[in-house]
Design a protein around this motif. Structure first.
Motif, PDB file in Angstrom:
ATOM      1  N   UNK A   1       9.714   0.297   2.539  1.00  0.00           N
ATOM      2  CA  UNK A   1       8.905  -0.503   3.461  1.00  0.00           C
ATOM      3  C   UNK A   1       8.020  -1.506   2.732  1.00  0.00           C
ATOM      4  N   UNK A   2       7.938  -1.357   1.404  1.00  0.00           N
ATOM      5  CA  UNK A   2       7.081  -2.199   0.555  1.00  0.00           C
ATOM      6  C   UNK A   2       5.624  -2.130   0.986  1.00  0.00           C
ATOM      7  N   UNK A   3       5.184  -0.926   1.286  1.00  0.00           N
ATOM      8  CA  UNK A   3       3.797  -0.686   1.677  1.00  0.00           C
ATOM      9  C   UNK A   3       3.108   0.116   0.575  1.00  0.00           C
ATOM     10  N   UNK A   4       1.881  -0.282   0.258  1.00  0.00           N
ATOM     11  CA  UNK A   4       1.099   0.381  -0.788  1.00  0.00           C
ATOM     12  C   UNK A   4      -0.196   0.906  -0.199  1.00  0.00           C
ATOM     13  N   UNK A   5      -0.708   1.968  -0.807  1.00  0.00           N
ATOM     14  CA  UNK A   5      -1.972   2.552  -0.381  1.00  0.00           C
ATOM     15  C   UNK A   5      -2.679   3.091  -1.618  1.00  0.00           C
ATOM     16  N   UNK A   6      -3.995   2.950  -1.649  1.00  0.00           N
ATOM     17  CA  UNK A   6      -4.769   3.487  -2.771  1.00  0.00           C
ATOM     18  C   UNK A   6      -4.815   5.001  -2.671  1.00  0.00           C
ATOM     19  N   UNK A   7      -4.760   5.665  -3.816  1.00  0.00           N
ATOM     20  CA  UNK A   7      -4.907   7.117  -3.835  1.00  0.00           C
ATOM     21  C   UNK A   7      -6.354   7.449  -3.516  1.00  0.00           C
ATOM     22  N   UNK A   8      -6.553   8.538  -2.810  1.00  0.00           N
ATOM     23  CA  UNK A   8      -7.914   8.943  -2.476  1.00  0.00           C
ATOM     24  C   UNK A   8      -8.516   9.677  -3.662  1.00  0.00           C
ATOM     25  N   UNK A   9      -9.818   9.506  -3.894  1.00  0.00           N
ATOM     26  CA  UNK A   9     -10.448  10.143  -5.048  1.00  0.00           C
ATOM     27  C   UNK A   9     -10.635  11.652  -4.889  1.00  0.00           C
ATOM     28  N   UNK A  10     -10.763  12.133  -3.665  1.00  0.00           N
ATOM     29  CA  UNK A  10     -11.003  13.557  -3.439  1.00  0.00           C
ATOM     30  C   UNK A  10      -9.811  14.179  -2.734  1.00  0.00           C
ATOM     31  N   UNK A  11      -9.332  15.312  -3.241  1.00  0.00           N
ATOM     32  CA  UNK A  11      -8.207  15.967  -2.582  1.00  0.00           C
ATOM     33  C   UNK A  11      -8.571  16.434  -1.173  1.00  0.00           C
ATOM     34  N   UNK A  12      -7.620  16.323  -0.268  1.00  0.00           N
ATOM     35  CA  UNK A  12      -7.751  16.872   1.074  1.00  0.00           C
ATOM     36  C   UNK A  12      -6.361  17.345   1.487  1.00  0.00           C
ATOM     37  N   UNK A  13      -6.167  17.875   2.678  1.00  0.00           N
ATOM     38  CA  UNK A  13      -4.854  18.410   3.044  1.00  0.00           C
ATOM     39  C   UNK A  13      -3.705  17.409   2.946  1.00  0.00           C
ATOM     40  N   UNK A  14      -3.965  16.131   3.160  1.00  0.00           N
ATOM     41  CA  UNK A  14      -2.896  15.133   3.099  1.00  0.00           C
ATOM     42  C   UNK A  14      -2.687  14.594   1.692  1.00  0.00           C
TER      43      UNK A  14
END
Length: 119
Positions: free
Chosen positions: A94-107
């Motif tokens: 899909x050529x979609x990017x997202x920043x990784x989150x700094x704190x772990x959570x269920x997702x």
């Protein structure tokens, strides 16, 4: 001005380890731009933001050719390196990017986006 301070006497950026390479600078711009979005962003849009950030120009002044050229480089060089480091998630289909989150959570597993091209 003395001869020692002339530009020809300065150490070239490519041989000075304290100066980041062009690739590193682009990755910093990429991460900075991606961090401005709270949702996944399309590669072409991200590329336009990266070019505008690198050149300190308005987004509207980025040409379609510049955007396309940078998008190709991001897709093949910079994004895979950042995905490997766990800094971003990217779906090449899909050529979609997202920043990784700094704190772990269920997702998010281990501070990494659960949305990456790893199987």
């Amino acid at each position: 001005m003395s001869k020692d301070s002339s530009p020809s006497k300065q150490v070239p950026a490519s041989s000075d380890p304290s100066v980041p390479s062009t690739g590193d600078a682009r990755k910093r711009h990429l991460l900075g731009c991606l961090g401005q979005f709270v949702y996944p962003v399309e590669l072409g849009t991200l590329a336009a933001h990266v070019v505008a950030s690198e050149r300190s120009v308005p987004l509207e002044s980025v040409s379609d050719d510049e955007r396309a050229r940078v998008a190709i480089r991001l897709h093949h060089v910079h994004i895979p390196a950042l995905v490997e480091r766990g800094a971003i998630g990217y779906d090449p289909d899909s050529r979609m990017a997202v920043a990784a989150t700094p704190d772990p959570d269920p997702a998010v597993e281990g501070g990494r986006s659960s949305w990456s091209n790893e199987a």
